[in-house]
Write an enzyme that holds these catalytic residues in place. Structure first.
Site, mmCIF file in Angstrom:
data_model
loop_
_atom_site.group_PDB
_atom_site.id
_atom_site.type_symbol
_atom_site.label_atom_id
_atom_site.label_comp_id
_atom_site.label_asym_id
_atom_site.label_seq_id
_atom_site.Cartn_x
_atom_site.Cartn_y
_atom_site.Cartn_z
ATOM 1 N N CYS A 1 0.804 -1.229 0.000
ATOM 2 C CA CYS A 1 0.000 0.000 0.000
ATOM 3 C C CYS A 1 0.840 1.282 0.000
ATOM 4 C CB CYS A 1 -0.988 0.012 1.157
ATOM 5 S SG CYS A 1 -0.263 -0.148 2.797
ATOM 6 N N ASP B 1 -7.652 5.573 -1.553
ATOM 7 C CA ASP B 1 -7.312 4.367 -0.825
ATOM 8 C C ASP B 1 -6.784 3.291 -1.787
ATOM 9 O OD1 ASP B 1 -7.154 2.208 0.860
ATOM 10 O OD2 ASP B 1 -9.227 2.316 1.570
ATOM 11 N N HIS C 1 -6.189 0.222 -0.958
ATOM 12 C CA HIS C 1 -6.565 -1.102 -0.454
ATOM 13 C C HIS C 1 -7.795 -1.664 -1.162
ATOM 14 C CE1 HIS C 1 -4.316 0.898 2.812
ATOM 15 N NE2 HIS C 1 -3.804 -0.302 2.996
#
Length: 459
Positions: free
Chosen positions: A111, A345, A347
């Site tokens: 990430c 994000d 993820h």
């Protein structure tokens, strides 16, 4: 024979972990993010106002835009178009194996590399396209995502299961992103911008040849003791990005360089040395510079006294965002409203896209909806980024940020500083001349190992 058996075990293990991570990180609801009508929204230096006579909140998916008058609705649309135009880089699966491992996905560990890629991508967008550019098809991304991400994941997992039963190597899934779009008529300027848009994304492709792809970044990370599957902190990623830009061979990238601050200090002469070089003809050549500053916004938790400074930084048009997040999760911060940060994000696990083919699909590289997080939840370890096209831009930025640092600092020392002269003038032994194969100097290796072992690193 034994080695072959071990390789097979590793491949099976990798496939199992890939399947688990895909389920874990793809099982995401398309949640709505609400914005206040009464506070301005900042996105990488641009300000948007959603103010109306009515109080309350509005969401970014367009569900209650019909209650807003035409003038304000236009501003909301402009914000959505601007946000969606930013390049979104997330977990991917089924890409070519990373050298030295059997990994074909970065789910669960990549990430911070992804948020670093997003920051660098924004710097390159400023360089080649300018801050005013928006993707003409940006608003089509949201409408094409009419089904929830969860529904798509259910279909994906079902297809994977069925494929395993029939011994197919790759499940056949028709997603909305793969459906062809009708091409619009474009003028020369728009076509040129679209070429750069695609080229920038291709530099971040998940295959070994991509200059800033995951495979290349991991190779540079090995020099600091990192391997595929490790967690990377924002400071380490900053140095990896600098090396990746230095080693890039594409002629288009020769006009850009990256400088990483040393111990929260930006040495002006070192920056200027990177910006200014002399060609064989004896003429001066000036490069644009992306300045990365790894900082810590407090001790174990983020000090809320730094909130105004972070908001001030994200209000600058030459800011390219912040590599940060919350503990064990890295986010790319690009804006704010009130005391909440707006972020993208990484993820979310998506399938590999081959960016080497002509007209590869762009939709998965653009986030359809922003997310918000309270500043209090932010992990103190982060890396701040700026873009300066010229020497004059750097001088102006250093003056502006220095004033901001002084006015926002309640402590004796600011978060970071701009200092005239070279780092060597202050007894920081760092030689830019080292062996071609040794990508990091000895001083850099010591600094990177310190970043890797201290709590400075965001997991």
């Amino acid at each position: 024979m034994e080695a072959t058996g071990t390789d097979e075990v590793e491949k099976i293990k990798s496939k199992f972990m890939s399947a688990w991570h895909n389920m874990k990180y793809s099982w995401v609801l398309k949640t709505k993010t609400y914005f206040s009508r009464n506070s301005p929204v900042f996105l990488l230096g641009k300000c948007y106002h959603f103010k109306t006579h009515e109080s309350g909140e509005l969401s970014t998916d367009g569900s209650n835009f019909d209650k807003i008058n035409t003038e304000i609705s236009g501003n909301v649309e402009e914000f959505r178009k601007d946000f969606i135009s930013r390049i979104w880089l997330t977990y991917r699966e089924e890409f070519p194996p990373i050298k030295g491992s059997a990994l074909t996905t970065d789910c669960g560990w990549g990430c911070t590399l992804r948020t670093g890629q997003m920051l660098l991508a924004q710097g390159l967008m400023l360089h080649f396209l300018g801050r005013a550019w928006v993707w003409p098809d940006a608003l089509d991304v949201d409408s094409s995502e009419s089904e929830s991400w969860t529904a798509h994941t259910v279909r994906k997992l079902t297809a994977s299961f069925e494929a395993s039963l029939t011994a197919e190597r790759e499940p056949k899934i028709l997603s909305n992103q793969q459906q062809p779009r009708l091409k619009r008529n474009c003028d020369d300027s728009e076509m040129k911008n679209e070429v750069y848009h695609r080229k920038i994304i291709s530099w971040f492709g998940d295959s070994p040849p991509a200059a800033f792809g995951l495979h290349q970044l991991i190779e540079y990370g090995k020099k600091s003791g990192k391997t595929a599957g490790d967690w990377y902190g924002p400071a380490v990623v900053a140095h990896i990005l600098r090396k990746a830009v230095e080693e890039a061979r594409d002629p288009e990238l020769q006009g850009v360089t990256v400088y990483v601050a040393q111990d929260c200090t930006v040495y002006s002469s070192d920056v200027l040395d990177r910006q200014c070089s002399f060609l064989d003809s004896g003429k001066a050549d000036t490069k644009a510079v992306i300045i990365l500053v790894p900082v810590r916004l407090g001790g174990e938790r983020t000090n809320t006294d730094y909130l105004e400074f972070v908001k001030g930084i994200l209000s600058l048009e030459y800011c390219v965002g912040i590599i940060g997040g919350k503990p064990k999760q890295s986010y790319y911060f690009a804006g704010f409203q009130d005391d909440s940060l707006i972020y993208m994000d990484p993820h979310y696990c998506q399938s590999f896209v081959d960016v080497s083919i002509k007209d590869f699909p762009l939709e998965s590289f653009h986030c359809p909806s922003p997310k918000k997080m309270s500043f209090k939840k932010m992990d103190p370890s982060c890396t701040i980024g700026f873009y300066c096209r010229t020497v004059q831009d750097f001088e102006k930025a250093s003056e502006e940020i220095t004033k901001m640092l002084k006015s926002s600092s309640k402590e004796k020392y600011p978060l970071f500083t701009f200092v005239k002269g070279h780092s060597r003038d202050y007894d920081f032994a760092s030689s830019p001349l080292h062996e071609e194969r040794d990508l990091f100097s000895e001083d850099e290796k010591k600094r990177l190992k310190r970043f890797s072992t201290e709590e400075f690193v965001l997991l």
